[in-house]
Scaffold this active site. Structure first.
Site, PDB file in Angstrom:
ATOM      1  CD  GLU A  65     -44.440  -4.804 -97.620  1.00 26.59           C
ATOM      2  OE1 GLU A  65     -45.161  -5.799 -97.807  1.00 26.59           O
ATOM      3  OE2 GLU A  65     -43.212  -4.808 -97.843  1.00 26.59           O
ATOM      4  CG  HIS A  78     -42.680  -6.402-101.067  1.00 24.81           C
ATOM      5  ND1 HIS A  78     -41.989  -6.360 -99.890  1.00 24.81           N
ATOM      6  CD2 HIS A  78     -41.789  -6.780-102.010  1.00 24.81           C
ATOM      7  CE1 HIS A  78     -40.726  -6.685-100.107  1.00 24.81           C
ATOM      8  NE2 HIS A  78     -40.577  -6.953-101.394  1.00 24.81           N
ATOM      9  CB  CYS A 137     -40.154 -10.196 -99.940  1.00 25.77           C
ATOM     10  SG  CYS A 137     -39.124 -10.089-101.405  1.00 25.77           S
TER      11      CYS A 137
END
Lengths: 288, 210
Positions: free
Chosen positions: B186, B184, B81
């Site tokens: 994750e 993102h 990001c």
């Protein structure tokens, strides 16, 4: 293409997930860690974790338990409840939150949003507005609906946008726990007034309610109770949206296509021959 | 093999660490500039505003050792990001500030015209470029979670993936050992975890080569 987000709300009162009815009555559901893990497994797009007791009992957000709660959370997690300072936000983001939700502090101290945005970026700050209709006007409330701000919801949303909030989370107090559908009029009023993404919450009862809300062009449709009480609730709701208005992310192991959902929102039984063949299907879990 | 999650005081460190826990790889979270050289690979998470991030990285004295390991020594790097945007020469977020300058790129605001809502927040599908490291083996509709108001304009040869939001947006970049995603991973469920696994496999293979 950007998908409409289906968001699971996990309301926490005294450390326990609760079901809320009209912001007045609460029923226990269970452990936050398990609720989050299940929502994640069922393919929710985002989770909003709200600690209701922080503001009312005048204490800072509990980031201590956050790490435990978000252990199995591989989707974005927004955390709110009791945030008053930039340090509170910092602690939550370090502790496992991806975004923060501001509610009770905002009307008296709008600059907390601009200060937060300065540090964490606009995209990180959600302003949550609890709305109650009074004499035909949507008024903004705080402190779990106990305190009126004297401002309309649209005024508050505009103020949030001006201060650099990334999203507005609209929670209808009137529809909360009623299972009668979302307040689409409220969503539309705010959607038309601001240019930042809007999330509507409150009133989901059956999968078609999500489809109705998604069709209004809001960025996210959120529910709490709806998701907690039925197995695979996220998948069945999303399947129904895909079949009707489309444009949601459906990316899970379990499949309910076509959705075959009855008017009461319950899954219909499949024909016996289909179930017969399904009985022997083994789908191993993918190892990443 | 050791991956270092760089902690510069404003990323969603725990979220990234939880994903690496799930994948079962050794990592440390560090903001210590003296420890940077110990890593075999680096992840730079990011939830924050560009100028504040640069200021923190500067005051922690992290940029110089990181540049040494990544640009000079060629160790694998993954920016997430804001961690992607920081690689650019500059950004117009909250004023104007210089970035790492590892890429010939500039960060500008997403055009809010045409009725688009900014930030660009939610799940969007990414079209990967051909033969990338990050998207290796990922098939089907590749949804990833985005949450950003600024985008990176860069040369096409480093673009590893794009998404559509009022025009093409750089979703991922790869320039040899330097990789980054605007989304993102994750927080993008299985697709994201697979992408992280691809990066970590790359870290492992380049560790073995050394």
């Amino acid at each position: 293409m950007l998908k409409t987000r289906i968001i699971g709300v996990v309301l926490i009162k005294e450390g326990l997930v609760v079901q809320s009815i009209g912001f007045a009555r609460y029923l226990p559901v269970g452990s936050p860690t398990i609720a989050i893990e299940y929502l994640n497994r069922w393919g929710i797009d985002e989770i909003v974790l709200l600690d209701m007791t922080a503001t009312t009992s005048n204490r800072p957000p509990q980031d201590r338990n956050l790490k435990e709660h978000c252990k199995f959370c591989h989707v974005p997690l927004a955390v709110g409840g009791g945030i008053r300072t930039i340090d509170d936000m910092s602690a939550l983001i370090r502790g496992g939150a991806d975004k923060v939700v501001i509610n009770s502090t905002f009307p008296d101290n709008p600059s907390i949003v601009s200060k937060g945005a300065e540090k964490f970026g606009d995209q990180c700050i959600i302003v949550s507005i609890d709305a109650r209709k009074i004499d035909g006007k949507y008024m903004a409330f705080t402190h779990s609906g106990a305190k009126t701000t004297g401002k309309t919801v649209v005024e508050t949303a505009k103020l949030a946008e001006e201060n650099g909030a990334g999203e507005v989370f609209l929670n209808s107090i009137d529809n909360d726990g009623m299972k009668t559908g979302f307040d689409l009029e409220l969503a539309e009023a705010v959607r038309a007034a601001v240019d930042i993404p809007i999330i509507i919450c409150g009133g989901a009862g059956i999968p078609s309610h999500f489809a109705q809300a998604a069709a209004t062009g809001v960025s996210g449709v959120a529910a709490a109770n709806f998701f907690h009480y039925t197995e695979h609730s996220v998948i069945t709701a999303k399947t129904h949206i895909v079949d009707t208005v489309g444009n949601v992310r459906l990316d899970t192991y379990a499949e309910y296509t076509p959705s075959q959902i009855g008017d009461d929102g319950r899954l219909l039984k499949l024909p016996d021959n289909v179930l017969e063949s399904l009985r022997f299907e083994y789908i191993p879990e993918e190892v990443i | 093999m050791l991956t270092i999650i760089i902690d510069y005081g404003m990323g969603n460190i725990t979220s990234v660490a939880m994903a690496l826990d799930f994948l079962g790889v050794p990592y440390i979270v560090s903001s210590d500039s003296r420890k940077i050289h110990q890593g075999d690979g680096y992840i730079l998470p990011g939830v924050g505003a560009f100028p504040a991030a640069m200021e923190n990285l500067r005051s922690l004295d992290l940029l110089a050792p990181l540049t040494e390991e990544v640009v000079a020594k060629g160790k694998p790097f993954l920016g997430i990001c804001l961690g992607l945007q920081l690689l650019a020469k500059d950004s117009t977020e909250k004023g104007f500030s210089g970035g790492f300058g590892w890429l010939d790129a500039h960060v500008t605001q997403i055009d809010a015209a045409k009725g688009l809502r900014v930030p660009h927040v939610g799940w969007n599908n990414v079209t990967p470029s051909e033969s990338t490291v990050l998207f290796r083996g990922l098939t089907g509709e590749l949804n990833f979670y985005f949450d950003h108001s600024y985008k990176m304009d860069c040369l096409e040869d480093v673009v590893a993936g794009e998404c559509e939001y009022g025009g093409a947006i750089t979703a991922a970049i790869e320039k040899n050992n330097i990789m980054a995603t605007q989304f993102h991973p994750e927080k993008s469920q299985r697709n994201g975890l697979k992408l992280l696994r691809n990066f970590l496999n790359y870290v492992e293979s380049s560790t073995e080569r050394q």
